[in-house]
Design a protein around this motif. Structure first.
Motif, short mmCIF file in Angstrom:
data_model
loop_
_atom_site.label_atom_id
_atom_site.label_comp_id
_atom_site.label_asym_id
_atom_site.label_seq_id
_atom_site.Cartn_x
_atom_site.Cartn_y
_atom_site.Cartn_z
N ILE A 91 98.02 -32.04 -32.26
CA ILE A 91 99.34 -31.62 -32.95
C ILE A 91 100.03 -32.96 -32.56
CG2 ILE A 91 101.86 -30.52 -32.52
CD1 ILE A 91 99.65 -28.39 -32.41
N ALA A 92 100.65 -33.26 -33.90
CA ALA A 92 101.54 -35.17 -34.26
C ALA A 92 102.73 -34.58 -33.21
CB ALA A 92 101.27 -35.62 -34.33
N LYS A 93 103.56 -35.82 -32.48
CA LYS A 93 105.23 -35.86 -32.40
C LYS A 93 105.89 -35.42 -33.83
CE LYS A 93 108.89 -37.16 -30.73
NZ LYS A 93 109.38 -38.56 -29.41
N ALA A 94 106.55 -34.61 -33.86
CA ALA A 94 107.28 -34.59 -35.17
C ALA A 94 108.35 -35.35 -36.13
CB ALA A 94 108.55 -33.17 -35.24
N ILE A 95 107.77 -35.48 -36.95
CA ILE A 95 108.32 -36.34 -37.87
C ILE A 95 109.94 -35.89 -38.88
CG2 ILE A 95 106.41 -38.06 -37.80
CD1 ILE A 95 105.68 -37.01 -40.76
N ILE A 96 109.94 -34.75 -38.72
CA ILE A 96 110.86 -34.55 -39.65
C ILE A 96 112.96 -33.90 -38.71
CG2 ILE A 96 111.32 -32.39 -41.20
CD1 ILE A 96 108.67 -32.24 -41.40
N VAL A 142 115.58 -31.73 -37.53
CA VAL A 142 115.56 -30.40 -38.00
C VAL A 142 116.87 -29.96 -37.62
CG1 VAL A 142 113.76 -29.80 -37.13
CG2 VAL A 142 115.37 -31.10 -35.45
#
Lengths: 548, 278
Positions: free
Chosen positions: B87-92, B94
Motif C-alpha cells: 500500500i503506497a502513500k496516497a497521491i490524491i 483529500v
C-alpha cells in the motif's frame, strides 16, 4: 480516481476460477457471490411480475390478465422482492465483505454459511415450484390469516408459500447467527467494536434484529401450516382462533424486516459516501448509536401496520409515538451523511451517484412514513396506493439504490475488473427518472382513493393517468435493469483491470488483491484506527493519533 | 499457519500455507434433505421420507467433517505475483480532517443575555395584555372576556359556557390565565432572544412582523385542538395585532440590552483549518 496497479494482472481470480467448486464451497466470498447471483435471477423474475402488474393497470377495465393471475403476480412480486431479492442480496454483500472488512479469513461457521445459502435457494425454488403445481400463491406477501386458512385458500399454493418462506427463513436465521458471531469473535487484532467499519456495525445489528424478529413469524407460519394441514385452529375465528394474532406475529417480524433491509443499505452508504467525499464519516459514534436505537425502536412499532384493525386508542397512540420516534435516529444518520458530503471533495463516480440517489429517495420515503405514522392519516390512506408508493420509496429507493452503489463500489474487488462507467450513468438516470415516474404517481392515486391489490378499475375514477405514468416509469425501470445486467455481464468479461484498490479507499478489504485469495489475508492485519488503509497511505497524519 | 520463513510484499514473514476449511457438499445435501422433507407435505409423503434419508446423510457427512483432521486442510499461498501490492502513500488530495472535536467557533459570537430575553418576553406579554383588554372594551365583551377565553384551555367548565358566562369575572380563570400568559410570554421571549442574534438585519421586521405572523399561522392551525372555546370566538385581526405588539415590545427590550460574548471552547477560537493538532 487513481487506478492502482493490479497485483492479479491476468485477472484469474483464485476465488472464482474453479467453477465446479460452487456446489461444495464454504468460502464466504463464493457464498456471497452465490447469494448475489441468485438474488439477481430472482430480481429479474420479480421485475417481470411487476411489469405484468403495471401492464394490467395501464388502462381501465383491462382484461390482459384475470384477477387470479393478478393476485398471483402481486403476491409473488412482493414475496420475491423481500425474501428472495433485497434481503439475500444484502446478505450476499455481508457475506462477501464482513470477513474482509474485519480482517478475518472466513465466517465463524463456514459450513453453516453454505447451509444458509442453500436453504435460501431451495426456499425460493419451492415457492416458485408452485407455478408447476396448479398456481402460484395469491394471498399477498403478508398472507393474512384467516384468508390463508384452507376454507378461503384451497389447493396447495399457500402451502408452497408457507414452506418456501419457512425453509429460507431457517437459512436466514443461521446467517444472522453467523454474522453476529463472526463480528463479535473474529475481528483483527486492535479492531475494537468502536473501530469496525460502519457496514459491519450495520450487519451486526441486522443479525441481532433478525434473531429477535424471525422466530415469531416462523412460529406463526408453522401454526398456519398446522391450521391448514392438521386442522388446528390458531387463526380460525369460527373455532376460537384469532385473526389478529396472525397480524401481531407477522408484523412483529414484518416491521423490523424493513430495517433488516434498510440497515445494510445504511451501512453501504456509510462506506461509499466518505470515500467519494474524500472525508472521514461525520459522527461515526452517532451513526453507530443511531443503528442501535433503530434496532431497538423497530421492535416496538409493528402495530402501526394495524391501525385500522380496531386496537384501542391508547395502543394506537403508543405505536404512533414510537413510529414518530424512529424518525429521530434515522434523521441523525441522514444528517451525518449530508454533513460528510458537505465541504468534501466530491467524486461523482457511479457508486456516489447511486448513494446520492439513495439519500433523496429514502428521504421522501421517510417523510411519507412519518405521515403514515399519524393515526388519522393512516386511517384515510391505509390499503391505498399511497402506502404502495411509500414503501417502494423506502425499499426500492432505500435498499435498491444502495445495493446499486454497492455493486459499482465492490464489483472491482470481487472480479478484479471495473464496471463500465458510461453504462452506469445511463442506468442511474434511467433508474432515478423511472423510479420517480413509477412510484410518485402512486401517492396521488392513493390519495384519490385507489385501493391496493385491485386488478382493474373503471374509467370514471380519475386514476387512469396516474396508472399510465406509473406503467411508463416501470418500463423505464425495465430498461434500466437491462442496462445493469448487460453492464454486469460485459464487465465480468471485458472490464478494465481494477487493481487492488481502485477507489483509493480506507477499509481492509482494499488491502488485499482483487479478487482476494481464498484465505483473504496472508497475515491478519493489525488495526489501529477505523481507517487502517488511511493510516498506511497517510503516515504523516494517521487516524489513530486522533481517535480515542 | 505453517511458517516457513518467507516474506510477503509488505516484508512480513509468512508461511507457505494457511489452514482453511475443506469444501464439502454436506450443507447442500442437508438443506436438500430438509427441503424435500418439507415439500412432501404438499406433494407426496414419499418425498418426505426420501428427504429424511437425504437429510440424515447430510448430517452424517457434516459430522464426519467435524472429526479431527477431516474438515480442514493446508491451503497453499497463491503465487507471489498474485499477492497484494504494497500500500503506497496516497497521491490524491483529500479534504482536511474536521477539527470540530477539538476547536469550533461558537456562532454567533455575541448574544443577548438570557435574562434580558425573559424580561423582554414579560414586558411584551404586558403590552399584549393591553391590546387584549382594549379588545374587550371595544367589542363590548368586557375586560374579563379575553382572559376567560385563554383560561378555557385548562377549564373544562368553560367548554359549554355561553358568552355571558365568559364575560364575568372568575378568580380561577384569572389565575390560570395569568399563569398561562406569563409562562408563554416569558418562554417565547427566551426563544426570541436566542434567535435574534442569528437573524439577518432588521430585527424589528423579523421579531415584530414575520415571527408573529408565523406564530399566528401555527396557532390558527391547532387552535381547534388546543382551545376549542377560544377557537370558536377569537377575533383574528385583534389576535394578530396583539402578537405584533408582543413581538415589537419584546424585541425592543431585547435589542436594547447589552450583548455578551460567547465563550469559545477548545484550544483555538477561530475557524482555522489545516493540519489537526498533535
Amino acid at each position: 480516481m487513481a487506478v492502482w496497479e493490479s497485483s492479479a494482472a491476468d485477472i484469474s481470480p483464485p476465488a472464482v476460477a474453479h467453477a465446479p467448486s460452487w456446489a461444495t464451497t464454504v468460502d464466504h466470498k463464493q457464498i456471497g457471490i452465490l447469494y448475489i447471483v441468485t438474488s439477481l435471477v430472482f430480481l429479474a423474475v420479480g421485475g417481470l411480475e411487476a411489469l405484468v402488474i403495471r401492464a394490467q393497470l395501464w388502462k381501465p377495465d383491462s382484461h390482459l390478465v384475470g384477477p387470479e393471475v393478478f393476485n398471483q403476480m402481486f403476491t409473488m412480486h412482493g414475496t420475491t422482492m423481500i425474501f428472495f431479492v433485497v434481503m439475500p442480496m444484502l446478505f450476499g454483500f455481508g457475506n462477501y465483505l464482513v470477513p474482509l472488512m474485519i480482517g478475518a479469513r472466513d465466517m465463524a461457521f463456514p459450513r453453516l454459511n453454505a447451509f444458509s445459502y442453500w436453504m435460501f435457494a431451495f426456499g425460493g425454488a419451492v415457492t416458485y415450484l408452485s407455478f408447476l403445481a396448479g398456481g402460484a400463491p395469491d394471498v399477498g406477501w403478508f398472507a393474512y390469516a384467516p384468508l390463508t386458512e384452507y376454507a378461503f385458500s384451497r389447493g396447495t399454493s399457500t402451502d408452497y408459500w408457507i414452506l418456501g418462506i419457512l425453509i429460507s427463513g431457517i437459512g436466514t436465521l443461521a446467517t444472522a447467527v453467523n454474522l453476529v458471531t463472526t463480528i463479535l469473535t473474529m475481528r483483527a487484532p486492535g479492531m475494537s467494536l468502536g473501530k469496525v467499519p460502519l457496514f459491519v456495525w450495520m450487519m451486526m445489528f441486522d443479525g441481532i434484529l433478525l434473531i429477535f424478529a424471525l422466530p415469531p413469524v416462523t412460529a406463526a407460519i408453522i401454526m398456519l401450516l398446522l391450521d391448514r394441514s392438521l386442522g388446528a385452529h390458531f387463526f380460525d375465528t369460527q373455532a376460537g382462533g384469532s385473526a389478529i394474532l396472525w397480524q401481531h406475529l407477522f408484523w412483529f417480524f414484518g416491521h423490523p424486516e424493513v430495517y433488516v433491509m434498510a440497515l445494510p443499505a445504511f451501512g453501504i452508504i456509510s462506506e461509499v459516501v466518505p470515500v467519494f467525499s474524500r472525508k472521514v464519516i461525520f459522527g461515526y459514534e452517532s451513526v453507530a448509536a443511531a443503528t442501535v436505537a433503530i434496532g431497538v425502536l423497530s421492535m416496538g412499532v409493528w402495530a402501526h401496520h394495524m391501525f385500522t384493525v380496531g386496537m384501542s386508542d391508547a395502543l394506537d397512540a403508543i405505536f404512533s409515538g414510537a413510529s414518530f420516534l424512529i424518525a429521530v435516529p434515522t434523521g441523525i444518520k441522514m444528517f451525518n451523511w449530508i454533513a460528510t458530503i458537505y465541504g468534501g471533495k466530491l467524486v461523482l463516480a457511479s457508486p456516489m451517484l447511486f448513494a446520492l440517489g439513495f439519500l433523496a429517495m429514502f428521504l421522501i420515503g421517510g417523510l411519507t412514513g412519518i405521515m403514515l405514522a399519524a393515526v388519522p392519516i393512516d386511517w384515510q390512506v391505509s390499503d391505498t396506493y399511497f402506502v404502495v408508493g411509500h414503501f417502494h420509496y423506502v425499499l426500492f429507493g432505500g435498499s435498491l439504490f444502495a445495493i446499486m452503489a454497492a455493486f459499482y463500489y465492490w464489483f472491482p474487488k470481487a472480479t478484479g475488473r471495473m464496471m463500465d462507467e458510461r453504462l452506469a450513468r445511463w442506468q442511474f438516470w434511467l433508474m432515478l427518472a423511472g423510479f420517480n415516474l413509477t412510484f410518485f404517481p402512486m401517492h396521488i392515486a392513493g390519495l384519490l382513493g385507489m385501493p391496493r391489490r385491485i386488478y382493474t378499475y373503471s374509467a370514471d375514477r380519475g386514476w387512469t393517468i396516474w396508472n399510465q405514468l406509473s406503467t411508463v416509469g416501470a418500463a423505464m425501470l425495465a430498461v434500466c435493469f437491462a442496462v445493469f445486467f448487460w453492464n454486469l455481464f460485459d464487465s465480468v468479461r471485458r472490464g478494465a483491470p481494477a487493481g487492488d484498490d481502485p477507489w483509493d479507499a480506507w477499509t481492509l478489504e482494499w488491502a488485499t488483491t482483487s479478487p482476494p485469495a481464498p484465505y483473504n489475508f496472508e497475515q491478519i492485519p493489525l488495526v489501529r484506527s477505523r481507517r487502517p488503509l488511511w493510516d498506511l497511505k497517510h503516515p504523516e497524519d494517521p487516524d489513530w493519533e486522533h481517535e480515542s | 499457519m505453517n511458517s516457513q520463513g518467507q516474506h510477503n510484499a509488505h516484508g512480513d514473514e509468512v508461511g507457505e500455507s494457511i489452514v482453511m476449511p475443506v469444501p464439502t457438499a454436506a450443507p447442500l445435501v442437508l438443506s436438500l434433505g430438509a427441503t424435500l422433507l418439507a415439500a412432501g407435505i404438499v406433494t407426496n409423503l414419499v418425498l418426505s421420507a426420501l428427504g429424511a434419508v437425504v437429510l440424515l446423510w447430510g448430517v452424517a457427512v457434516w459430522v464426519l467433517q467435524l472429526l479431527p483432521g477431516r474438515g480442514e486442510h493446508e491451503h497453499a499461498l497463491v503465487a507471489m505475483e498474485m499477492r497484494p501490492q504494497p500500500i503506497a502513500k496516497a497521491i490524491i488530495a483529500v479534504a482536511p480532517r474536521p477539527t470540530s472535536f477539538i476547536r469550533r467557533m461558537q456562532v454567533p459570537a455575541q448574544i443577548h443575555p438570557y435574562s434580558s430575553s425573559v424580561w423582554g418576553g414579560i414586558v411584551g406579554g404586558i403590552a399584549m395584555s393591553g391590546v387584549a383588554l382594549a379588545y374587550g372594551v371595544v367589542s363590548g365583551r368586557g375586560i374579563w372576556y379575553p382572559v376567560n377565553l385563554l383560561a378555557a384551555m385548562l377549564m373544562p367548565a368553560f367548554a359549554t359556557a355561553d358568552n355571558a358566562e365568559l364575560e364575568r369575572f372568575d378568580g380561577t380563570a384569572l389565575a390560570l390565565g395569568l399563569v398561562i400568559h406569563g409562562m408563554v410570554s416569558a418562554g417565547a421571549g427566551l426563544i426570541y432572544g436566542m434567535l435574534l442574534p442569528t437573524l439577518p438585519r432588521w430585527p424589528a421586521l423579523w421579531g415584530g412582523i414575520v415571527a408573529p405572523l408565523l406564530w399566528t399561522g401555527g396557532v390558527y392551525s391547532f387552535m381547534g385542538v388546543l382551545n376549542p372555546v377560544m377557537n370558536a370566538r377569537v377575533d383574528w385581526p385583534w389576535f394578530v395585532a396583539s402578537q405584533v405588539v408582543y413581538g415589537l415590545t419584546a424585541g425592543f427590550v431585547v435589542v436594547h440590552s447589552k450583548t455578551v460574548s460567547v465563550g469559545q471552547t477548545g484550544r483555538g477560537s477561530g475557524n482555522e483549518t489545516g493540519s489537526p493538532p498533535r
